[in-house]
Design a protein around this motif. Structure first.
Motif, PDB file in Angstrom:
ATOM      1  N   GLY A 153      18.226  33.904   1.264  1.00 45.33           N
ATOM      2  CA  GLY A 153      18.553  32.641   0.713  1.00 45.33           C
ATOM      3  C   GLY A 153      17.299  31.433   0.824  1.00 45.33           C
ATOM      4  N   ALA A 154      17.946  30.356   0.257  1.00 52.13           N
ATOM      5  CA  ALA A 154      17.003  29.295   0.347  1.00 52.13           C
ATOM      6  C   ALA A 154      16.660  28.697   1.746  1.00 52.13           C
ATOM      7  N   VAL A 155      17.739  28.544   2.481  1.00 56.03           N
ATOM      8  CA  VAL A 155      17.435  28.325   3.862  1.00 56.03           C
ATOM      9  C   VAL A 155      16.744  29.303   4.793  1.00 56.03           C
ATOM     10  N   GLY A 175      22.632  40.744   2.356  1.00 55.78           N
ATOM     11  CA  GLY A 175      23.798  41.687   1.505  1.00 55.78           C
ATOM     12  C   GLY A 175      23.102  42.679   0.675  1.00 55.78           C
ATOM     13  N   LYS A 179      17.746  42.991  -1.173  1.00 50.83           N
ATOM     14  CA  LYS A 179      17.434  41.753  -0.271  1.00 50.83           C
ATOM     15  C   LYS A 179      16.789  42.080   0.805  1.00 50.83           C
ATOM     16  N   HIS A 195      24.680  43.524   6.025  1.00 55.53           N
ATOM     17  CA  HIS A 195      26.055  43.426   6.536  1.00 55.53           C
ATOM     18  C   HIS A 195      27.142  43.980   5.892  1.00 55.53           C
ATOM     19  N   ASN A 218      24.143  30.756   9.530  1.00 52.70           N
ATOM     20  CA  ASN A 218      24.308  30.288   8.105  1.00 52.70           C
ATOM     21  C   ASN A 218      25.900  31.020   7.804  1.00 52.70           C
ATOM     22  N   CYS A 240      24.294  25.763  11.169  1.00 52.73           N
ATOM     23  CA  CYS A 240      23.732  25.268  10.160  1.00 52.73           C
ATOM     24  C   CYS A 240      24.731  25.307   9.102  1.00 52.73           C
ATOM     25  N   GLY A 241      25.632  26.434   8.929  1.00 53.31           N
ATOM     26  CA  GLY A 241      26.626  26.745   7.871  1.00 53.31           C
ATOM     27  C   GLY A 241      27.415  27.723   8.128  1.00 53.31           C
ATOM     28  N   SER A 244      30.541  32.272   5.066  1.00 51.87           N
ATOM     29  CA  SER A 244      31.685  33.046   4.700  1.00 51.87           C
ATOM     30  C   SER A 244      33.155  32.710   4.791  1.00 51.87           C
ATOM     31  N   TYR A 246      33.956  29.498   3.575  1.00 53.03           N
ATOM     32  CA  TYR A 246      34.101  28.395   2.986  1.00 53.03           C
ATOM     33  C   TYR A 246      35.375  28.507   1.922  1.00 53.03           C
ATOM     34  N   PHE A 275      24.583  20.643  12.927  1.00 50.48           N
ATOM     35  CA  PHE A 275      23.740  19.305  12.429  1.00 50.48           C
ATOM     36  C   PHE A 275      23.938  19.333  10.769  1.00 50.48           C
ATOM     37  N   ILE A 277      21.957  18.016   7.837  1.00 51.50           N
ATOM     38  CA  ILE A 277      20.312  17.579   7.800  1.00 51.50           C
ATOM     39  C   ILE A 277      20.117  16.301   7.571  1.00 51.50           C
ATOM     40  N   ASN A 326      23.465  35.507  -5.750  1.00 55.05           N
ATOM     41  CA  ASN A 326      21.951  34.890  -6.229  1.00 55.05           C
ATOM     42  C   ASN A 326      21.103  35.600  -5.100  1.00 55.05           C
TER      43      ASN A 326
HETATM   44  P1  NDP Z   1      21.691  30.806   0.106  1.00 55.57           P
HETATM   45  O1  NDP Z   1      20.563  30.747  -0.925  1.00 55.57           O
HETATM   46  O2  NDP Z   1      21.224  31.606   1.320  1.00 55.57           O
HETATM   47  O3  NDP Z   1      22.858  31.505  -0.726  1.00 55.57           O
HETATM   48  C1  NDP Z   1      23.905  31.647  -0.012  1.00 55.57           C
HETATM   49  C2  NDP Z   1      24.210  33.248   0.552  1.00 55.57           C
HETATM   50  O4  NDP Z   1      24.976  33.444   1.480  1.00 55.57           O
HETATM   51  C3  NDP Z   1      24.637  34.458  -0.603  1.00 55.57           C
HETATM   52  O5  NDP Z   1      23.421  34.672  -1.232  1.00 55.57           O
HETATM   53  C4  NDP Z   1      24.856  35.433   0.547  1.00 55.57           C
HETATM   54  O6  NDP Z   1      23.656  36.084   0.810  1.00 55.57           O
HETATM   55  C5  NDP Z   1      25.471  34.575   1.756  1.00 55.57           C
HETATM   56  N1  NDP Z   1      26.937  34.987   1.772  1.00 55.57           N
HETATM   57  C6  NDP Z   1      27.606  34.383   1.010  1.00 55.57           C
HETATM   58  N2  NDP Z   1      28.838  34.707   1.363  1.00 55.57           N
HETATM   59  C7  NDP Z   1      28.918  35.678   2.426  1.00 55.57           C
HETATM   60  C8  NDP Z   1      29.629  35.874   3.373  1.00 55.57           C
HETATM   61  N3  NDP Z   1      31.069  36.030   3.031  1.00 55.57           N
HETATM   62  N4  NDP Z   1      29.244  36.893   4.411  1.00 55.57           N
HETATM   63  C9  NDP Z   1      27.809  36.775   4.503  1.00 55.57           C
HETATM   64  N5  NDP Z   1      26.907  36.294   3.710  1.00 55.57           N
HETATM   65  C10 NDP Z   1      27.422  35.547   2.848  1.00 55.57           C
HETATM   66  O7  NDP Z   1      22.287  29.423   0.523  1.00 55.57           O
HETATM   67  P2  NDP Z   1      21.483  28.088   1.061  1.00 55.57           P
HETATM   68  O8  NDP Z   1      20.410  28.842   1.836  1.00 55.57           O
HETATM   69  O9  NDP Z   1      21.495  27.159   0.180  1.00 55.57           O
HETATM   70  O10 NDP Z   1      22.556  27.951   2.340  1.00 55.57           O
HETATM   71  C11 NDP Z   1      22.628  28.895   3.629  1.00 55.57           C
HETATM   72  C12 NDP Z   1      23.613  28.141   4.509  1.00 55.57           C
HETATM   73  O11 NDP Z   1      23.042  26.763   5.085  1.00 55.57           O
HETATM   74  C13 NDP Z   1      24.908  27.670   4.206  1.00 55.57           C
HETATM   75  O12 NDP Z   1      25.945  28.061   4.914  1.00 55.57           O
HETATM   76  C14 NDP Z   1      24.816  26.441   3.878  1.00 55.57           C
HETATM   77  O13 NDP Z   1      26.280  25.692   3.613  1.00 55.57           O
HETATM   78  C15 NDP Z   1      24.172  25.953   4.919  1.00 55.57           C
HETATM   79  N6  NDP Z   1      23.371  24.490   4.898  1.00 55.57           N
HETATM   80  C16 NDP Z   1      23.706  23.841   5.807  1.00 55.57           C
HETATM   81  C17 NDP Z   1      23.050  22.407   5.785  1.00 55.57           C
HETATM   82  C18 NDP Z   1      23.045  21.441   6.714  1.00 55.57           C
HETATM   83  O14 NDP Z   1      22.722  20.352   6.793  1.00 55.57           O
HETATM   84  N7  NDP Z   1      23.771  21.802   7.860  1.00 55.57           N
HETATM   85  C19 NDP Z   1      22.001  22.297   4.511  1.00 55.57           C
HETATM   86  C20 NDP Z   1      21.858  23.337   3.876  1.00 55.57           C
HETATM   87  C21 NDP Z   1      22.628  24.407   3.646  1.00 55.57           C
HETATM   88  P3  NDP Z   1      23.762  37.838   1.296  1.00 55.57           P
HETATM   89  O15 NDP Z   1      23.982  38.357   0.023  1.00 55.57           O
HETATM   90  O16 NDP Z   1      22.150  38.115   1.719  1.00 55.57           O
HETATM   91  O17 NDP Z   1      24.876  37.970   2.141  1.00 55.57           O
END
Ligand code: NDP
Length: 335
Positions: A153-155, A175, A179, A195, A218, A240-241, A244, A246, A275, A277, A326
């Protein structure tokens, strides 16, 4: 002027009925104002928080309000001395075709940026989040094992690649096979574990033979359950996040793990720090921008966008983000 409004506050996963598509007149800028036309809209996990009225670090979107979000826009009309028609800006105008701005908070991207949407991803908020969380809180040292989930993902994709630039061993969690293969073959991760696999915890343990020194959090949930027993003494956890969780409407089932977590933090002297950001690191944006633009120019960072066409498809794409649909940084090409 199309706008996506918040129609209702979701309980659990957001539904398409929680959004409505609204049509209004294109607004007219007054003296000192500009009209912005949205080109790209960023879709990010934090937006789930803005749909809820639970107390958080930011105000919720009102029912009937335009969904918030970072955008890359072009100046369509200008009654402002500092902005020229045609120039590109990074803005926060939300899920809509047009918006009025007095220029405050806009970041100029020039007349002809090569990759305007990068300002929403690798060169913007998610890239900055990866950089500060990993380097400032994670404090990686050469040879450390870093684990990061949502690895493509983005982060997460940036966390892992920066970790490799710092000579660490990087284990991703993502996932699905596609990926995971991408994380290894393109992003250069040492390992990446799916996972969804039934023996996920066991595979993670095997991939982290020397334990985990930095866990960049995350996602939370069962991924954290698998990580916790593998953490080394003096491990760091940039929190950071918790994507799972939300959509969660209640605490997870199973035994209460709080005392076990506290016990591990104590005996292993683990440092875990949350934190937000821009609240915490806005003053260090230039440092990030300088390093990241250099790494990109040198071809050391790969960046993948998942680009969805059309504002009307934003709600479905956002719902998919919370389900792992995504693949790469999710953006909407609005016009
Ligand atoms: P991503 O581009 O990584 O997209 C979200 C990804 O999270 C999904 O593609 C999926 O990836 C994974 N995901 C979704 N649901 C679940 C689940 N139930 N269990 C495990 N993985 C899951 O998002 P971002 O990179 O934008 O964000 C990543 C994290 O960083 C988030 O938690 C976001 O809230 C956090 N964040 C925090 C910030 C801060 O200031 N603290 C700023 C920006 C982001 P996969 O299919 O690989 O599991």
């Amino acid at each position: 002027n199309r706008q996506v409004l918040l129609a209702s506050r979701p309980v659990g996963a957001p539904q398409s009925t929680d959004f409505t598509l609204n049509q209004t007149e294109i607004p007219t800028p007054a003296q000192g104002e500009i009209l912005l036309k949205t080109k790209y809209l960023s879709l990010d996990p934090y937006m789930r928080g803005r749909m809820s009225d639970k107390k958080s670090y930011a105000e919720p979107v009102a029912i009937g309000g335009v969904m918030v979000g970072g955008t890359v826009c072009q100046v369509e009309q200008s009654n402002h001395p500092d902005f020229t028609v045609g120039e590109w800006v990074l803005a926060f105008t939300g899920w809509q075709d047009y918006a009025i701005s007095n220029g405050e908070g806009l970041i100029k991207l020039g007349m002809n940026p090569t990759h305007p949407s990068y300002a929403l991803g690798v060169m913007g908020m998610p890239g900055f989040t990866a950089y500060m969380g990993l380097l400032d809180i994670g404090q990686p040292k050469a040879g450390d094992t870093i684990v990061v989930a949502a690895a493509t993902g983005a982060v997460g994709s940036m966390v892992g690649q920066i970790g490799k630039l710092k000579n660490c061993r990087v284990v991703g969690i993502a996932g699905g096979k596609e990926k995971c293969d991408y994380a290894k073959s393109v992003l250069g991760f040492d390992e990446c574990i799916d996972h969804h696999a039934a023996d996920f915890a066991e595979q993670l343990s095997q991939a982290c033979a020397n334990g985990i020194d930095v866990y960049y959090e995350n996602v939370g949930g069962k991924v954290f359950d698998a990580v916790l027993p593998l953490l080394n003494t003096d491990a760091r956890i940039p929190l950071c996040g918790l994507i799972s969780q939300y959509n969660a409407t209640s605490l997870p089932e199973g035994p209460d793990r709080m005392n076990m977590l506290m016990g591990q933090l104590l005996v292993k002297r683990i440092k875990m720090q949350g934190f937000i950001i821009f609240d915490d690191y806005a003053h260090r944006y230039d440092e990030f921008a300088q390093d990241m633009s250099q790494w990109l120019a040198e071809g050391k960072i790969h960046y993948r966008e998942d680009c969805v066409e059309g504002l009307e498809n934003a709600p479905q794409a956002f719902i998919g983000l919370l389900e792992g649909k995504n693949f790469g940084k999710l953006v909407v090409k609005v016009s």
